[in-house]
Design a protein around this motif. Structure first.
Motif, PDB file in Angstrom:
ATOM      1  N   VAL A 295      11.109-103.999 -40.347  1.00 26.24           N
ATOM      2  CA  VAL A 295      10.127-103.657 -39.317  1.00 26.24           C
ATOM      3  C   VAL A 295      10.786-102.695 -38.339  1.00 26.24           C
ATOM      4  O   VAL A 295      11.922-102.925 -37.906  1.00 26.24           O
ATOM      5  N   GLN A 296      10.088-101.608 -38.014  1.00 31.87           N
ATOM      6  CA  GLN A 296      10.537-100.664 -36.989  1.00 31.87           C
ATOM      7  C   GLN A 296       9.521-100.680 -35.851  1.00 31.87           C
ATOM      8  O   GLN A 296       8.327-100.525 -36.088  1.00 31.87           O
ATOM      9  N   HIS A 297       9.994-100.872 -34.632  1.00 32.03           N
ATOM     10  CA  HIS A 297       9.149-100.795 -33.453  1.00 32.03           C
ATOM     11  C   HIS A 297       9.613 -99.625 -32.588  1.00 32.03           C
ATOM     12  O   HIS A 297      10.804 -99.539 -32.232  1.00 32.03           O
ATOM     13  N   PHE A 298       8.673 -98.725 -32.267  1.00 27.63           N
ATOM     14  CA  PHE A 298       8.979 -97.538 -31.482  1.00 27.63           C
ATOM     15  C   PHE A 298       8.280 -97.581 -30.135  1.00 27.63           C
ATOM     16  O   PHE A 298       7.223 -98.204 -29.982  1.00 27.63           O
ATOM     17  N   ALA A 299       8.851 -96.868 -29.164  1.00 33.80           N
ATOM     18  CA  ALA A 299       8.222 -96.655 -27.864  1.00 33.80           C
ATOM     19  C   ALA A 299       8.534 -95.219 -27.446  1.00 33.80           C
ATOM     20  O   ALA A 299       9.594 -94.685 -27.787  1.00 33.80           O
ATOM     21  N   ASP A 300       7.619 -94.608 -26.739  1.00 37.89           N
ATOM     22  CA  ASP A 300       7.799 -93.188 -26.401  1.00 37.89           C
ATOM     23  C   ASP A 300       7.834 -92.937 -24.897  1.00 37.89           C
ATOM     24  O   ASP A 300       7.532 -91.848 -24.440  1.00 37.89           O
ATOM     25  N   HIS A 301       8.184 -93.943 -24.097  1.00 34.98           N
ATOM     26  CA  HIS A 301       8.203 -93.737 -22.646  1.00 34.98           C
ATOM     27  C   HIS A 301       9.637 -93.571 -22.152  1.00 34.98           C
ATOM     28  O   HIS A 301      10.590 -93.688 -22.925  1.00 34.98           O
TER      29      HIS A 301
END
Length: 212
Positions: free
Chosen positions: A206-212
């Motif tokens: 599982v990969q969890h990304f955030a862009d902030h």
């Protein structure tokens, strides 16, 4: 006319004949009971053995004798279905190293696009990704699905029956997953979860990304 002695002889012979006839008609011998292989004795019916699984609070055991939902279910399944030797068990150290390697592969993959900002590894995202990877791995069957985190469109999920270090290649080969790995923004971050099914030995990522 026979004399008395002859009459006595005739009478004795007659008695002998009568005894023989009566013996043949009413004899009590049972010759069949002594014949080889015969069995005239009565046999009791075999006792029945119950194959019913223990109730375990109303839950029935499966074919391995394991009861789903009990604390030792996965240990029981693993004992009865050992992981294939081609998929050795991943230790916690193996998992941490695999996540580190995958992050480095992700950094190298993103570096091909100069428009993407450098990405950092986030421990909070790591925790959510790892929890979901373990949930997928510990659910019976080989199905995968997205978690609630994917409402942000920032989650990649995959299962590989043979390799725990090929997930970047899998994601990169899928336009939708590759787009998720291209997450950008002011400060792109990622967390990675890797787990192994205790029964089949399959690997989940599982990969969890955030862009902030």
């Amino acid at each position: 006319m026979p004399n008395p002695q002859q009459l006595m002889q005739y009478a004795g012979a007659a008695v002998t004949v009568i005894v023989l006839i009566l013996g043949l008609l009413f004899g009590s011998g049972d010759l069949s009971s002594s014949s080889p292989g015969s069995d005239t004795g009565a046999q009791s019916a075999p006792s029945k053995q119950s194959n019913a699984a223990p109730s375990n609070s109303g839950r029935k055991a499966d074919s391995d004798g394991c009861v789903y939902g009990t604390p030792n279910y996965w240990e029981c399944k693993q004992e009865n279905n050992p992981i294939d030797t081609k998929n050795p068990r991943l230790t916690p150290s193996d998992i941490q190293q695999a996540k580190k390697d995958q992050f480095q592969q992700l950094v190298a993959w993103r570096a091909r696009d100069k428009a993407l900002r450098p990405i950092t590894y986030d421990q909070s995202l790591d925790a959510t990704a790892q929890r979901f990877a373990e949930e997928l791995a510990q659910t019976p069957g080989d199905e995968i699905w997205h978690s609630g985190y994917n409402t942000r469109g920032r989650e990649n999920v995959a299962m590989n029956p043979n390799y725990h270090d090929k997930f970047i290649n899998m994601f990169a080969g899928s336009p939708g997953h590759a787009s998720t790995m291209s997450t950008n923004g002011r400060a792109p971050k990622v967390g990675i979860g890797i787990a192994q099914d205790p029964v089949t030995g399959y690997y989940y990522c599982v990969q969890h990304f955030a862009d902030h």
